[in-house]
Scaffold this active site. Sequence first.
Site, short mmCIF file in Angstrom:
data_model
loop_
_atom_site.label_atom_id
_atom_site.label_comp_id
_atom_site.label_asym_id
_atom_site.label_seq_id
_atom_site.Cartn_x
_atom_site.Cartn_y
_atom_site.Cartn_z
N GLY A 71 28.67 5.89 0.57
CA GLY A 71 29.98 5.36 0.21
C GLY A 71 29.88 3.96 -0.35
N THR A 72 28.99 3.18 0.21
CA THR A 72 28.80 1.81 -0.25
C THR A 72 28.39 1.79 -1.72
OG1 THR A 72 28.21 1.11 1.97
CG2 THR A 72 27.46 -0.30 0.16
N ASN A 150 39.68 3.01 8.06
CA ASN A 150 38.71 3.53 9.03
C ASN A 150 39.00 3.09 10.46
OD1 ASN A 150 37.95 1.22 7.32
ND2 ASN A 150 36.29 0.92 8.78
N GLN A 178 37.27 7.91 4.31
CA GLN A 178 37.87 8.43 5.54
C GLN A 178 38.87 9.56 5.29
OE1 GLN A 178 36.92 7.98 8.51
NE2 GLN A 178 35.61 6.18 8.27
N SER A 198 31.74 9.85 1.11
CA SER A 198 30.42 9.72 1.74
C SER A 198 30.12 10.94 2.60
CB SER A 198 30.39 8.45 2.60
OG SER A 198 29.18 8.38 3.31
N GLY A 199 28.91 11.47 2.47
CA GLY A 199 28.53 12.69 3.18
C GLY A 199 28.60 12.59 4.70
N HIS A 200 28.09 11.49 5.24
CA HIS A 200 27.95 11.45 6.70
C HIS A 200 29.27 11.28 7.44
CE1 HIS A 200 28.15 7.05 7.79
NE2 HIS A 200 27.92 6.91 6.50
N THR A 236 15.80 10.08 -9.19
CA THR A 236 15.67 11.50 -8.87
C THR A 236 16.60 11.85 -7.71
OG1 THR A 236 13.42 11.51 -9.67
CG2 THR A 236 14.03 13.31 -8.19
N CYS A 324 30.75 -7.30 16.49
CA CYS A 324 30.02 -8.44 17.03
C CYS A 324 29.31 -9.16 15.89
CB CYS A 324 28.99 -7.94 18.03
SG CYS A 324 28.94 -8.90 19.52
C1 LIG Z 1 31.93 4.43 6.26
C2 LIG Z 1 32.78 3.86 5.21
C3 LIG Z 1 32.23 3.35 4.03
C4 LIG Z 1 30.75 3.24 3.80
O1 LIG Z 1 30.14 4.49 3.60
P1 LIG Z 1 28.54 4.58 3.76
O2 LIG Z 1 28.21 5.96 3.31
O3 LIG Z 1 28.25 4.36 5.20
O4 LIG Z 1 27.95 3.53 2.90
C5 LIG Z 1 33.10 2.87 3.07
N1 LIG Z 1 34.42 2.89 3.24
C6 LIG Z 1 34.98 3.38 4.35
C7 LIG Z 1 36.46 3.40 4.48
C8 LIG Z 1 34.18 3.88 5.38
O5 LIG Z 1 34.75 4.32 6.49
#
Ligand SMILES: *Cc1c(COP(=O)(O)O)cnc(C)c1O
Length: 399
Positions: A71-72, A150, A178, A198-200, A236, A324
């Site tokens: 996502g970044t 988020n 999100q 973002s996949g995760h 790649t 933190c």
């Molecule tokens: C987690 C998140 C990201 C970052 O995604 P990554 O795949 O961890 O780099 C960006 N924006 C929001 C709103 C997120 O919750």
Amino acid sequence: MSVIYLDNNATTKVDEQVIEVMLPYLSEFYGNPSSMHSFGGQVGKAVKEARAQVAALLGAEDSEIIFTSCGTEGNNTAIKAALAAQPDKRHIITTQVEHAAILNVCKQLEKQGYTVTYLSVDRKGQIDLMELEAALTGNTALVSTMYANNETGVVFPIEQIGLRAKDAGAIFHVDAVQAVGKVPLNLKTSTIDMLTLSGHKLHAPKGVGALYVRRGVRFRPLLIGGHQERGRRAGTENVPGIIGLGKAAELELLHIKEASKREARLRDRLEQGLLSAINNTEVNGDITHRLPNTTSIGFKYIEGEAILLSLNQYGICASSGSACTSGSLEPSHVLRAMGLPYTTLHGSIRFSLSRYTTEAEINRVLEVMPAIVQRLRAISPFNNDQANWLQGREEAFAH
Ligand SMILES: *Cc1c(COP(=O)(O)O)cnc(C)c1O
């Protein structure tokens, strides 16, 4: 002790079916999708299929999907691309509650001479469309807002924002990390020009994501090199990750309706249970425009970190509103932007559910939380009279 995972806005469990479709691409099918031979070609075909699966979840064309690493990267690419496409414009509009992958890019751009407007949010975490209108000028290259927050799950009025951005001739990017898989999307009929996922965050593995770029929107790649992704993202491809993301997208589309309903029911049960069992507790954010899986709850007069440590002893994973920062307990920029009182700011906990969350898990949290809060409040420096005194001061000095 089994883990009760209620931190799905931080990351999610990879679905078993996702792992299954990925495995052959970590072993047998290791060809390069760009190769001329059919050994690589069959991998290229699988990547193509994954692209179609992601496009289907978004209601987009296959050619509008660019695979990224996270996502970044999607957010960085979108911002830099929007600016490169309109070199004469030097103004960006975003909000105060964005993810660091937007905020820190904007801060860097300010140092390079760009002007950035950070739209404020109200006590419920909502932006004011009038403030957006007032900020938009012919010099605005980009409006970038998140779809859903988020920390609080608050959903912004995306199409209303988009209409105003379009009127001013700005590109509209949405960080939907999100929202994807949690709210139905149809980008064909949307004002969104670019969208990050973002996949995760949706049961695919870490290290893969996608950026949607509407056909016709001028684009400049962030990574320059080979011709992968039609020259829009060199390097790649992370083939197993992409195959996994495709499957995860297919599963989200399949489950979205019934999973959203179920998660919202469990989330509401958790929220109402905690609010009725524990006094001096409130929900942070606009509950009428919110993701189905998220609740942010402020437990006044105690530290969120202390609650998390106690929950951890029961194997319960949640998250505090505060991060933190270099040893100091810095409260969350999101909750701070909402103008929450000091005591709520420091005692806020986010619970974020997924389609794997069970009723038994929610019941367990409801069982242990009241005693945790009671114990922490008993040793809190803010108990009793001090609490009342502080509450009075907060009201007197309300923002
Ligand atoms: C987690 C998140 C990201 C970052 O995604 P990554 O795949 O961890 O780099 C960006 N924006 C929001 C709103 C997120 O919750």
